[in-house]
Design a protein around this motif. Structure first.
Motif, short mmCIF file in Angstrom:
data_model
loop_
_atom_site.label_atom_id
_atom_site.label_comp_id
_atom_site.label_asym_id
_atom_site.label_seq_id
_atom_site.Cartn_x
_atom_site.Cartn_y
_atom_site.Cartn_z
N ALA A 74 33.01 36.53 61.32
CA ALA A 74 32.02 37.48 60.79
C ALA A 74 31.11 37.99 61.91
O ALA A 74 30.73 39.16 61.92
CB ALA A 74 31.20 36.82 59.69
N ALA A 75 30.79 37.10 62.86
CA ALA A 75 29.94 37.50 63.99
C ALA A 75 30.62 38.58 64.81
O ALA A 75 30.00 39.59 65.16
CB ALA A 75 29.63 36.28 64.86
N GLN A 76 31.89 38.39 65.12
CA GLN A 76 32.63 39.39 65.90
C GLN A 76 32.76 40.69 65.14
O GLN A 76 32.60 41.78 65.70
CB GLN A 76 34.00 38.84 66.29
N ARG A 77 33.03 40.59 63.85
CA ARG A 77 33.16 41.79 63.01
C ARG A 77 31.85 42.58 63.01
O ARG A 77 31.84 43.80 63.18
CB ARG A 77 33.54 41.37 61.59
N LYS A 78 30.72 41.88 62.85
CA LYS A 78 29.40 42.53 62.83
C LYS A 78 29.12 43.17 64.20
O LYS A 78 28.65 44.31 64.29
CB LYS A 78 28.31 41.53 62.46
N PHE A 79 29.43 42.45 65.26
CA PHE A 79 29.20 42.95 66.61
C PHE A 79 30.02 44.22 66.88
O PHE A 79 29.53 45.17 67.51
CB PHE A 79 29.52 41.87 67.64
N LEU A 80 31.24 44.25 66.38
CA LEU A 80 32.11 45.41 66.59
C LEU A 80 31.67 46.63 65.78
O LEU A 80 32.19 47.73 66.01
CB LEU A 80 33.57 45.05 66.29
N GLU A 81 30.71 46.49 64.88
CA GLU A 81 30.14 47.64 64.17
C GLU A 81 29.27 48.48 65.09
O GLU A 81 28.95 49.63 64.79
CB GLU A 81 29.31 47.19 62.97
N ILE A 82 28.86 47.91 66.22
CA ILE A 82 28.03 48.63 67.19
C ILE A 82 28.93 49.57 67.98
O ILE A 82 29.98 49.14 68.47
CB ILE A 82 27.32 47.65 68.16
N PRO A 83 28.55 50.84 68.14
CA PRO A 83 29.36 51.77 68.94
C PRO A 83 29.59 51.22 70.36
O PRO A 83 28.72 50.57 70.93
CB PRO A 83 28.52 53.05 68.97
N ASP A 84 30.77 51.51 70.90
CA ASP A 84 31.21 50.94 72.19
C ASP A 84 30.18 50.99 73.31
O ASP A 84 29.89 49.97 73.92
CB ASP A 84 32.49 51.63 72.68
N ARG A 85 29.66 52.18 73.62
CA ARG A 85 28.75 52.29 74.77
C ARG A 85 27.50 51.46 74.58
O ARG A 85 27.00 50.85 75.51
CB ARG A 85 28.39 53.76 75.04
N GLN A 86 26.97 51.45 73.36
CA GLN A 86 25.78 50.65 73.09
C GLN A 86 26.10 49.16 73.13
O GLN A 86 25.30 48.36 73.59
CB GLN A 86 25.19 51.02 71.73
N ARG A 87 27.29 48.81 72.68
CA ARG A 87 27.69 47.40 72.62
C ARG A 87 27.78 46.79 74.02
O ARG A 87 27.43 45.63 74.22
CB ARG A 87 29.03 47.28 71.90
N LEU A 88 28.20 47.56 75.01
CA LEU A 88 28.34 47.05 76.37
C LEU A 88 27.01 46.65 76.98
O LEU A 88 26.96 45.84 77.91
CB LEU A 88 29.06 48.08 77.25
N LYS A 89 25.91 47.19 76.46
CA LYS A 89 24.58 46.82 76.95
C LYS A 89 24.30 45.33 76.76
O LYS A 89 23.48 44.75 77.47
CB LYS A 89 23.49 47.62 76.24
N TYR A 90 24.97 44.72 75.79
CA TYR A 90 24.70 43.31 75.47
C TYR A 90 25.38 42.34 76.46
O TYR A 90 25.31 41.14 76.27
CB TYR A 90 25.03 43.01 74.01
N LEU A 91 25.98 42.89 77.51
CA LEU A 91 26.46 42.07 78.63
C LEU A 91 25.58 42.28 79.86
O LEU A 91 25.77 41.64 80.88
CB LEU A 91 27.91 42.45 78.99
N ASP A 92 24.62 43.20 79.76
CA ASP A 92 23.77 43.59 80.88
C ASP A 92 22.47 42.79 80.88
O ASP A 92 21.63 42.95 79.98
CB ASP A 92 23.49 45.09 80.78
N ASN A 93 22.31 41.91 81.88
CA ASN A 93 21.11 41.07 81.96
C ASN A 93 19.82 41.87 82.00
O ASN A 93 18.84 41.50 81.35
CB ASN A 93 21.16 40.16 83.19
#
Length: 122
Positions: A74-93
Motif C-alpha cells: 500500500a505504501a508503494q502504491r500510494k507513493f506511485l500516485e505522486i507524478p514522476d518528476r515530483q516523486r524524484l524529489k523524495y530522494l534529494d537530501n
C-alpha cells in the motif's frame, strides 16, 4: 529536544483550530512520527489527507506511515500516485532537509519507499 517542544507547540495550535484542518497539521504528524507516536501521527495525517488528497507531500508522508505500519504494498502504491518528476524529489537530501524540512526518521522511510519502487535507478 526540539521535536518534543515542536510537538507541544503543534498540539496547542491544533487545539485552537481543531474544527478546520490546516496544512501545518502535516508538520505535526511528521514530528509525532519522529517521536515514535506513529498511531497518533497517522490519525492526524489521515485528516490532512482527507482535506488535501492530491498534495504530493501528503501522499509521500502517507506512504511513509503505511510502510511504518508494515503495509509495504500500500505504501508503494500510494507513493506511485505522486507524478514522476515530483516523486524524484523524495530522494534529494536538500529537498527533504531544506525545502520540506522532514525529520530524519521520515526521510529514511520515504527514501526506502522511493528505492523500493525503483526511483533511485532513474
Amino acid at each position: 529536544g526540539y521535536y518534543s517542544q515542536a510537538d507541544k507547540d503543534y498540539n496547542l495550535a491544533i487545539s485552537m483550530t481543531a474544527n478546520e484542518v490546516n496544512p501545518f497539521w502535516l508538520r505535526s504528524s511528521l514530528v509525532k512520527f519522529q517521536l515514535g507516536n506513529v498511531k497518533e501521527g497517522f490519525d492526524l495525517l489521515k485528516r490532512v489527507e482527507n482535506r488535501f488528497p492530491e498534495a504530493p507531500e501528503v501522499r509521500a508522508a502517507y506512504a511513509t506511515f503505511l510502510a511504518a505500519n508494515g503495509d509495504q504494498i500500500a505504501a508503494q502504491r500510494k507513493f506511485l500516485e505522486i507524478p514522476d518528476r515530483q516523486r524524484l524529489k523524495y530522494l534529494d537530501n536538500d529537498y527533504l532537509t531544506k525545502v520540506v524540512s522532514w525529520p530524519p526518521s521520515m526521510i529514511d522511510g520515504v527514501k526506502s519507499i522511493a528505492k523500493a519502487v525503483g526511483d533511485d535507478k532513474r
